[in-house]
Design an enzyme around this catalytic site. Sequence first.
Site, short mmCIF file in Angstrom:
data_model
loop_
_atom_site.label_atom_id
_atom_site.label_comp_id
_atom_site.label_asym_id
_atom_site.label_seq_id
_atom_site.Cartn_x
_atom_site.Cartn_y
_atom_site.Cartn_z
N ASP A 21 0.84 -1.20 0.00
CA ASP A 21 0.00 0.00 0.00
C ASP A 21 0.88 1.25 0.00
OD1 ASP A 21 -2.33 -1.70 0.32
OD2 ASP A 21 -1.57 -2.02 2.35
N HIS A 56 -4.78 -3.50 6.57
CA HIS A 56 -4.55 -3.76 5.15
C HIS A 56 -5.88 -4.19 4.54
CE1 HIS A 56 -3.09 -5.11 1.35
NE2 HIS A 56 -3.65 -6.28 1.56
P1 NDP Z 1 -1.42 -15.89 -3.18
O1 NDP Z 1 -0.04 -16.40 -3.08
O2 NDP Z 1 -1.78 -15.05 -4.34
O3 NDP Z 1 -1.83 -15.10 -1.86
C1 NDP Z 1 -1.57 -15.60 -0.58
C2 NDP Z 1 -2.12 -14.68 0.46
O4 NDP Z 1 -1.57 -13.39 0.32
C3 NDP Z 1 -3.64 -14.48 0.37
O5 NDP Z 1 -4.18 -14.45 1.67
C4 NDP Z 1 -3.78 -13.14 -0.26
O6 NDP Z 1 -4.93 -12.45 0.15
C5 NDP Z 1 -2.60 -12.43 0.24
N1 NDP Z 1 -2.33 -11.38 -0.70
C6 NDP Z 1 -2.52 -11.42 -2.00
N2 NDP Z 1 -2.21 -10.26 -2.60
C7 NDP Z 1 -1.83 -9.47 -1.63
C8 NDP Z 1 -1.42 -8.15 -1.63
N3 NDP Z 1 -1.38 -7.46 -2.75
N4 NDP Z 1 -1.08 -7.62 -0.47
C9 NDP Z 1 -1.15 -8.34 0.65
N5 NDP Z 1 -1.57 -9.60 0.68
C10 NDP Z 1 -1.90 -10.16 -0.44
O7 NDP Z 1 -2.46 -17.08 -3.10
P2 NDP Z 1 -2.44 -18.52 -3.75
O8 NDP Z 1 -3.83 -19.02 -3.60
O9 NDP Z 1 -1.74 -18.53 -5.05
O10 NDP Z 1 -1.49 -19.31 -2.76
C11 NDP Z 1 -1.82 -19.56 -1.44
C12 NDP Z 1 -1.12 -20.83 -1.08
O11 NDP Z 1 -1.24 -20.99 0.32
C13 NDP Z 1 -1.71 -22.07 -1.74
O12 NDP Z 1 -0.68 -22.76 -2.37
C14 NDP Z 1 -2.27 -22.87 -0.56
O13 NDP Z 1 -2.11 -24.26 -0.73
C15 NDP Z 1 -1.37 -22.35 0.53
N6 NDP Z 1 -1.80 -22.52 1.91
C16 NDP Z 1 -0.81 -22.95 2.75
C17 NDP Z 1 -1.06 -23.12 4.05
C18 NDP Z 1 0.06 -23.55 4.90
O14 NDP Z 1 1.21 -23.40 4.50
N7 NDP Z 1 -0.20 -24.11 6.07
C19 NDP Z 1 -2.41 -22.91 4.61
C20 NDP Z 1 -3.35 -22.41 3.67
C21 NDP Z 1 -3.05 -22.23 2.35
P3 NDP Z 1 -6.23 -12.34 -0.78
O15 NDP Z 1 -6.79 -13.76 -0.87
O16 NDP Z 1 -7.10 -11.39 -0.04
O17 NDP Z 1 -5.75 -11.82 -2.10
#
Ligand code: NDP
Length: 327
Positions: free
Chosen positions: A159, A187
């Site tokens: 941001d 955020h």
């Molecule tokens: P991303 O890598 O795109 O995003 C991950 C997180 O970051 C989301 O919560 C997202 O929020 C947040 N985020 C995205 N854009 C921004 C931004 N511009 N500024 C701040 N935060 C941001 O998501 P993916 O779905 O590609 O990947 C998530 C991964 O997490 C998956 O591979 C899933 O399997 C994994 N996962 C792992 C866990 C663990 O390690 N225990 C538990 C749960 C999930 P938003 O959704 O609001 O964009």
Amino acid sequence: MKTPVTITVTGAAGQIAYSLLFRIASGSMLGCDQPVNLRLLEIEPAMKALNGVVMELQDCAFPLVNDIVATCDPDEAFKDANWCILVGSVPRKAGMERKDLLSINGKLFIGQGKSIAANAAKDVRVFVVGNPCNTNALIAMKNAAGVPNDRFFAMTRLDENRAKSQLADKAGVHVSRVTNMAIWGNHSATQYPDWTNAKIDGKPVTDLISDMDWLKGEFITTVQQRGAAIIAARGLSSAASAANAAVDTVRSLSFPTPEGDWHSVAVCSDGSYGIEAGIICSFPIRTKEDGSWEIVQGLPIDAFSREKIDATVNELLEEKAAVSDIL
Ligand code: NDP
């Protein structure tokens, strides 16, 4: 050769991590002389994809990467971690209320907080990117017994970077000339990018931008809605810029802040500026020579800023109330 720093990244097969891991491994985050151990955490169904990411990391032959562990066991992932970058969280699906999202992710961050407390290094710092990042960080902090509150952070640097870029564009100057850009609060779409204390070439932004309607209106909403604008344009959420902001945040917390400037990150409020103590709120922060950080004090907060800060802090208090049973 320096001792390697151990960095755990969760959500390591996701799209932010796909950019972030390669920046960390190249030395962009902690410096070109700092080796790293990478600990990559994913949920079980994403392990196959994570193994592909590991293969690509290996194929980069990064000189700074000491070793890599890919796992779906949090205790293994957080073992001896100096930095935990928590990117993984469950995305909001159609029809899901914010409260549902808070509660689903709440359970995840309880477990991760406990595992960090039990396994990480004594100097661990925990930086939450996964949304809702402020409240996820609050939950992790409350469940990480023995880890001091000043080790928990949530990301608002994207941001800040977006706000600087908008101000530079409007003023017709290079973005490097914009400093002192504070993001206050959550955020989320209520965050307040504080142009009243920002500077261009060390002077108030109003010396170069006279359009007060733009500063008070379109500037703020453009920054607040930038994530949605990127999804509309790209069909995917911002990932490379989010990863870049994560790199910027950890670097800014690891090295002293340039004289007179500050950076934005959400930290545990100590009550500064009348913001309730104990919530994870974004403030202007300075990193000191000894590696500790402080909230910049004494900034003038006019009536316009006060109203905006109060609105975003109220949202944080509502989020806290929604998860009060797990704090
Ligand atoms: P991303 O890598 O795109 O995003 C991950 C997180 O970051 C989301 O919560 C997202 O929020 C947040 N985020 C995205 N854009 C921004 C931004 N511009 N500024 C701040 N935060 C941001 O998501 P993916 O779905 O590609 O990947 C998530 C991964 O997490 C998956 O591979 C899933 O399997 C994994 N996962 C792992 C866990 C663990 O390690 N225990 C538990 C749960 C999930 P938003 O959704 O609001 O964009």
